[in-house]
Design a protein around this motif. Structure first.
Motif, PDB file in Angstrom:
ATOM      1  N   HIS A   1      39.680  -3.400  -0.499  1.00 60.40           N
ATOM      2  CA  HIS A   1      38.844  -2.529  -1.331  1.00 60.40           C
ATOM      3  C   HIS A   1      37.789  -1.780  -0.515  1.00 60.40           C
ATOM      4  N   SER A   2      37.851  -1.943   0.800  1.00 56.98           N
ATOM      5  CA  SER A   2      36.946  -1.220   1.711  1.00 56.98           C
ATOM      6  C   SER A   2      35.476  -1.444   1.358  1.00 56.98           C
ATOM      7  N   VAL A   3      35.116  -2.707   1.160  1.00 51.43           N
ATOM      8  CA  VAL A   3      33.725  -3.049   0.846  1.00 51.43           C
ATOM      9  C   VAL A   3      33.283  -4.198   1.744  1.00 51.43           C
ATOM     10  N   SER A   4      31.989  -4.450   1.723  1.00 47.33           N
ATOM     11  CA  SER A   4      31.436  -5.554   2.506  1.00 47.33           C
ATOM     12  C   SER A   4      31.685  -6.882   1.800  1.00 47.33           C
ATOM     13  N   GLY A   5      31.487  -7.968   2.547  1.00 47.30           N
ATOM     14  CA  GLY A   5      31.651  -9.294   1.963  1.00 47.30           C
ATOM     15  C   GLY A   5      30.741  -9.546   0.776  1.00 47.30           C
ATOM     16  N   PRO A   6      29.433  -9.216   0.871  1.00 50.46           N
ATOM     17  CA  PRO A   6      28.536  -9.435  -0.271  1.00 50.46           C
ATOM     18  C   PRO A   6      28.962  -8.675  -1.527  1.00 50.46           C
ATOM     19  N   THR A   7      29.456  -7.440  -1.362  1.00 49.64           N
ATOM     20  CA  THR A   7      29.898  -6.669  -2.530  1.00 49.64           C
ATOM     21  C   THR A   7      31.112  -7.326  -3.171  1.00 49.64           C
ATOM     22  N   LEU A   8      32.035  -7.792  -2.341  1.00 49.87           N
ATOM     23  CA  LEU A   8      33.224  -8.469  -2.862  1.00 49.87           C
ATOM     24  C   LEU A   8      32.835  -9.747  -3.587  1.00 49.87           C
ATOM     25  N   ARG A   9      31.886 -10.492  -3.022  1.00 46.72           N
ATOM     26  CA  ARG A   9      31.461 -11.740  -3.662  1.00 46.72           C
ATOM     27  C   ARG A   9      30.761 -11.475  -4.992  1.00 46.72           C
ATOM     28  N   SER A  10      30.069 -10.348  -5.104  1.00 41.39           N
ATOM     29  CA  SER A  10      29.445  -9.988  -6.388  1.00 41.39           C
ATOM     30  C   SER A  10      30.517  -9.762  -7.452  1.00 41.39           C
ATOM     31  N   ALA A  11      31.628  -9.146  -7.059  1.00 44.16           N
ATOM     32  CA  ALA A  11      32.737  -8.937  -7.996  1.00 44.16           C
ATOM     33  C   ALA A  11      33.347 -10.271  -8.412  1.00 44.16           C
ATOM     34  N   LEU A  12      33.505 -11.178  -7.452  1.00 43.20           N
ATOM     35  CA  LEU A  12      34.054 -12.496  -7.764  1.00 43.20           C
ATOM     36  C   LEU A  12      33.109 -13.291  -8.661  1.00 43.20           C
ATOM     37  N   ASP A  13      31.799 -13.100  -8.467  1.00 42.84           N
ATOM     38  CA  ASP A  13      30.824 -13.778  -9.325  1.00 42.84           C
ATOM     39  C   ASP A  13      30.999 -13.365 -10.784  1.00 42.84           C
ATOM     40  N   VAL A  14      31.310 -12.080 -11.001  1.00 39.92           N
ATOM     41  CA  VAL A  14      31.543 -11.593 -12.366  1.00 39.92           C
ATOM     42  C   VAL A  14      32.722 -12.328 -12.992  1.00 39.92           C
ATOM     43  N   LEU A  15      33.801 -12.462 -12.245  1.00 37.28           N
ATOM     44  CA  LEU A  15      34.998 -13.131 -12.765  1.00 37.28           C
ATOM     45  C   LEU A  15      34.753 -14.617 -12.989  1.00 37.28           C
ATOM     46  N   GLU A  16      33.936 -15.221 -12.138  1.00 36.64           N
ATOM     47  CA  GLU A  16      33.613 -16.636 -12.326  1.00 36.64           C
ATOM     48  C   GLU A  16      32.786 -16.822 -13.586  1.00 36.64           C
ATOM     49  N   THR A  17      31.828 -15.925 -13.818  1.00 33.18           N
ATOM     50  CA  THR A  17      31.007 -15.987 -15.029  1.00 33.18           C
ATOM     51  C   THR A  17      31.866 -15.852 -16.276  1.00 33.18           C
ATOM     52  N   GLU A  18      32.896 -15.023 -16.200  1.00 33.23           N
ATOM     53  CA  GLU A  18      33.790 -14.816 -17.343  1.00 33.23           C
ATOM     54  C   GLU A  18      34.783 -15.960 -17.517  1.00 33.23           C
ATOM     55  N   GLY A  19      34.793 -16.901 -16.572  1.00 32.12           N
ATOM     56  CA  GLY A  19      35.706 -18.033 -16.673  1.00 32.12           C
ATOM     57  C   GLY A  19      37.124 -17.724 -16.240  1.00 32.12           C
ATOM     58  N   LEU A  20      37.316 -16.627 -15.513  1.00 32.59           N
ATOM     59  CA  LEU A  20      38.664 -16.246 -15.083  1.00 32.59           C
ATOM     60  C   LEU A  20      39.063 -16.900 -13.765  1.00 32.59           C
ATOM     61  N   ILE A  21      38.090 -17.185 -12.912  1.00 33.18           N
ATOM     62  CA  ILE A  21      38.396 -17.838 -11.641  1.00 33.18           C
ATOM     63  C   ILE A  21      37.446 -19.006 -11.440  1.00 33.18           C
ATOM     64  N   GLU A  22      37.801 -19.884 -10.539  1.00 30.45           N
ATOM     65  CA  GLU A  22      36.912 -20.970 -10.147  1.00 30.45           C
ATOM     66  C   GLU A  22      36.867 -21.039  -8.628  1.00 30.45           C
ATOM     67  N   LYS A  23      35.678 -21.317  -8.112  1.00 25.83           N
ATOM     68  CA  LYS A  23      35.489 -21.415  -6.671  1.00 25.83           C
ATOM     69  C   LYS A  23      35.515 -22.882  -6.267  1.00 25.83           C
ATOM     70  N   ARG A  24      36.380 -23.201  -5.334  1.00 30.87           N
ATOM     71  CA  ARG A  24      36.456 -24.556  -4.798  1.00 30.87           C
ATOM     72  C   ARG A  24      35.928 -24.506  -3.375  1.00 30.87           C
ATOM     73  N   HIS A  25      34.776 -25.122  -3.192  1.00 33.88           N
ATOM     74  CA  HIS A  25      34.087 -25.040  -1.908  1.00 33.88           C
ATOM     75  C   HIS A  25      34.976 -25.540  -0.774  1.00 33.88           C
ATOM     76  N   GLY A  26      35.080 -24.719   0.249  1.00 36.20           N
ATOM     77  CA  GLY A  26      35.871 -25.075   1.410  1.00 36.20           C
ATOM     78  C   GLY A  26      37.355 -24.861   1.239  1.00 36.20           C
ATOM     79  N   VAL A  27      37.778 -24.421   0.046  1.00 35.07           N
ATOM     80  CA  VAL A  27      39.208 -24.226  -0.224  1.00 35.07           C
ATOM     81  C   VAL A  27      39.513 -22.770  -0.541  1.00 35.07           C
ATOM     82  N   GLY A  28      38.752 -22.171  -1.480  1.00 40.19           N
ATOM     83  CA  GLY A  28      38.985 -20.782  -1.843  1.00 40.19           C
ATOM     84  C   GLY A  28      38.744 -20.528  -3.315  1.00 40.19           C
ATOM     85  N   ASN A  29      39.179 -19.363  -3.785  1.00 38.86           N
ATOM     86  CA  ASN A  29      39.042 -18.960  -5.183  1.00 38.86           C
ATOM     87  C   ASN A  29      40.401 -19.054  -5.872  1.00 38.86           C
TER      88      ASN A  29
END
Length: 245
Positions: free
Chosen positions: A37-65
């Motif tokens: 998506h040609s963006v920085s890591g922080p911008t991508l993580r902000s997008a993932l935060d939105v999906l996590e808030t919506e309950g669509l994804i879950e973050k597993r520390h040290g494993v991935g999304n």
């Protein structure tokens, strides 16, 4: 106008909703998605935060999304009694209860009409299906109220099984008021319910009042938005028109 991270969240969401990325799938690495998506890591993580808030994804520390596997939903039937509530959630739900003596802080003292620091009994209900927590309920009783035994685990996840006991003690409830709010989970709630502090929860503040207007019990329910819902049913009485000749 939508921001860059919101546009990315929309693009990722469509891949999840269409099941191009099916439930349980591990998402590509964050560095790979950021590059796509040609963006920085922080911008991508902000997008993932939105999906996590919506309950669509879950973050597993040290494993991935990962795309979240949809959970069964339980229903809180507003204004209903515990037998109906238990039938609504089904037999697969298991409830554990713990109790302790505590003191009334400002909000509870105001809600219960007791002095600040007054002794209270707190009963904490946690419902689970398999190993997944589904709801949290805290019930507070002033010590000045007729003593009641600890609730029996496995009856109702809502902590509403005290009404019958009050009636048996000669203090039947006259009314129950419920106030609903939506917010993010607190750190303590997130730990108990195994959710993120970004997860939206529905809270129900319930007060039970006797015939004299005395508040006998106050409860705070916390229902994660991705696995619980509240339903209010209103009975409508039909009025028959009278015709005169």
């Amino acid at each position: 106008m939508a921001t860059r991270y919101q546009n990315i969240a929309d693009a990722l969401r469509s891949r999840i909703v269409s099941e191009e990325w099916p439930p349980g799938m591990r998402l590509p690495a964050e560095t790979e998605l950021a590059s796509q998506h040609s963006v920085s890591g922080p911008t991508l993580r902000s997008a993932l935060d939105v999906l996590e808030t919506e309950g669509l994804i879950e973050k597993r520390h040290g494993v991935g999304n990962f795309v979240r596997v949809p959970l069964h939903r339980i229903t809180y039937p507003c204004g209903q009694t515990s037998p109906v509530a238990q039938a609504a959630v089904g037999t697969a739900l298991r409830i554990s209860v713990s109790s302790r003596v505590t003191e009334a802080e400002r909000d509870l003292a105001s809600l219960l009409g007791v002095p600040l620091g007054a002794p209270l009994t707190e009963h904490v209900y946690v419902s689970r299906m398999d190993r997944t927590p589904y709801s949290l309920a805290r019930v507070y009783l002033p010590s000045s109220v007729a003593p009641l035994n600890a609730p029996v685990a496995g009856r109702s996840p809502w902590g509403d099984d005290f009404g019958r006991r009050f009636a048996e003690a000669g203090r039947p409830l006259c009314s129950v008021a419920e106030r609903f709010r939506a917010r993010h989970a607190s750190a303590q709630e997130a730990e108990i319910l195994h959710i993120s502090t970004r997860t939206a929860v529905l809270t129900v503040e319930r007060t039970s009042v006797d015939e004299t207007g005395r508040v006998l019990a106050a409860a705070l329910l916390v229902l994660p938005g991705d696995r619980a819902e509240a339903v209010l049913t209103t009975r409508v009485q039909r009025e028959e028109a009278e015709w005169t000749g």
